[in-house]
Write a protein that holds these residues in place. Sequence first.
Motif, short mmCIF file in Angstrom:
data_model
loop_
_atom_site.label_atom_id
_atom_site.label_comp_id
_atom_site.label_asym_id
_atom_site.label_seq_id
_atom_site.Cartn_x
_atom_site.Cartn_y
_atom_site.Cartn_z
N SER A 1 42.87 40.08 29.07
CA SER A 1 43.04 40.05 30.52
C SER A 1 43.83 41.25 31.02
O SER A 1 43.47 41.87 32.01
CB SER A 1 43.77 38.77 30.92
OG SER A 1 44.16 38.82 32.27
N GLY B 1 41.76 45.02 30.06
CA GLY B 1 40.54 45.34 30.78
C GLY B 1 39.79 46.49 30.14
O GLY B 1 39.28 46.37 29.03
N LYS C 1 32.40 36.48 28.56
CA LYS C 1 32.53 36.45 30.02
C LYS C 1 32.18 35.05 30.49
O LYS C 1 31.23 34.44 30.01
CB LYS C 1 31.58 37.48 30.65
CG LYS C 1 31.68 37.53 32.15
CD LYS C 1 30.75 38.59 32.72
CE LYS C 1 30.89 38.65 34.23
NZ LYS C 1 29.99 39.67 34.80
N ARG D 1 34.78 45.93 31.98
CA ARG D 1 35.69 44.91 32.53
C ARG D 1 36.67 45.50 33.54
O ARG D 1 37.81 45.07 33.62
CB ARG D 1 36.44 44.22 31.40
CG ARG D 1 35.52 43.56 30.40
CD ARG D 1 36.27 42.94 29.27
NE ARG D 1 35.36 42.73 28.14
CZ ARG D 1 35.74 42.61 26.90
NH1 ARG D 1 37.02 42.66 26.60
NH2 ARG D 1 34.86 42.44 25.94
N VAL E 1 37.87 45.27 36.63
CA VAL E 1 37.94 44.39 37.80
C VAL E 1 38.80 45.06 38.87
O VAL E 1 39.84 45.64 38.59
CB VAL E 1 38.55 43.03 37.41
CG1 VAL E 1 38.67 42.12 38.60
CG2 VAL E 1 37.72 42.38 36.33
N THR E 2 38.35 44.99 40.12
CA THR E 2 39.14 45.50 41.24
C THR E 2 39.84 44.35 41.94
O THR E 2 39.45 43.19 41.80
CB THR E 2 38.25 46.25 42.26
OG1 THR E 2 37.25 45.36 42.72
CG2 THR E 2 37.61 47.47 41.63
N SER F 1 38.30 40.78 43.44
CA SER F 1 37.17 40.21 42.70
C SER F 1 37.72 39.36 41.56
O SER F 1 38.85 39.55 41.13
CB SER F 1 36.24 41.30 42.17
OG SER F 1 36.91 42.08 41.21
N ASP G 1 36.78 38.02 37.75
CA ASP G 1 36.01 37.85 36.52
C ASP G 1 36.89 37.08 35.55
O ASP G 1 38.09 37.31 35.49
CB ASP G 1 35.63 39.20 35.90
CG ASP G 1 34.31 39.72 36.40
OD1 ASP G 1 33.62 39.00 37.14
OD2 ASP G 1 33.96 40.86 36.06
N ARG H 1 41.73 34.72 33.75
CA ARG H 1 41.17 35.66 34.73
C ARG H 1 41.56 37.08 34.31
O ARG H 1 42.69 37.34 33.91
CB ARG H 1 41.72 35.36 36.11
CG ARG H 1 41.18 36.25 37.19
CD ARG H 1 41.72 35.88 38.53
NE ARG H 1 41.22 36.81 39.51
CZ ARG H 1 41.69 36.90 40.73
NH1 ARG H 1 42.67 36.12 41.12
NH2 ARG H 1 41.19 37.77 41.55
N PRO I 1 43.29 42.90 37.62
CA PRO I 1 42.67 44.07 38.27
C PRO I 1 43.07 45.37 37.56
O PRO I 1 44.21 45.55 37.16
CB PRO I 1 43.24 44.04 39.69
CG PRO I 1 43.72 42.66 39.90
CD PRO I 1 44.11 42.14 38.54
#
Length: 192
Positions: free
Chosen positions: A43, A46, A99, A144, A146-147, A150, A152, A184, A187
Motif C-alpha cells: 500500500s 505503490g 487487485k 499502482r 494511485v492519485t 481515487s 484502488d 487501500r 496515493p
Amino acid sequence: MVEFALIFPVVIFAVFGIVEFSLMMFSVGSSRWAAAEGGRIVSEQGIQSRKCSDVAGCVRLGRAPASACDADCQAISTINITPIGTTSFAAVDEIDVQKLAVASNGALSNDISGACSPNGCINKYTLGGGNIAGWTNNYPPGTRGVTLGSADYVSVTIRYHYPWKTGLMTRFPVPNLVATYAIRLEPQKFGP
C-alpha cells in the motif's frame, strides 16, 4: 496402577494435542501479522522501488544488493523475516498480491474483470521471491500509481500448510491455511 494405565494414554494424547494446537495457532497469528505487514508495504510503496540493500530481508531472496526492489519484492522481503518465514512451524506455499474490485455497496472482491487477464490482476510468488511455476504475473507494481481521490484496493494472501510435529497427529490430514489482508493503496500523486 490400573487407573493410571487407563488414564495415561488419554493424558498424553491431550498434552500432545495442546502442544500441536498451540504451535498451529502461533502459525495462524504470525501469518495474519505477516500478511498485514506485506499489505502495508504494498500500500505504501505503490510504484516506488528501493535498492535491495536498503530493504530488510531482500538479500535473503537471492537478489544483488544494488538491484531494484519493487513493492512486491519489499512485501515478500518483509514476510520472509517475520516468524512465518523464519520458523519451521508452518511451510509457506504461495504469496499472492491481488487487485481488488469495489462493488457498488462498498464490498471488496477479487478483480476478475479481465483488465489484466481472464484470471484477474494477481501476482503469485514463493516465499523465496520467485514466481509460481506455470503462472504469469499480471499485476505489475508499476501500474499502482494511485492519485488522490481515487481508490484502488489490494490484498496480500499467504497460503501455507501446517505439518504435524508429533507422531500422534499424523493420522489427521495436514491443515492447509490461508491468511489474507486487504488494504487501500496510498496515493502516489496528490494532484492531477
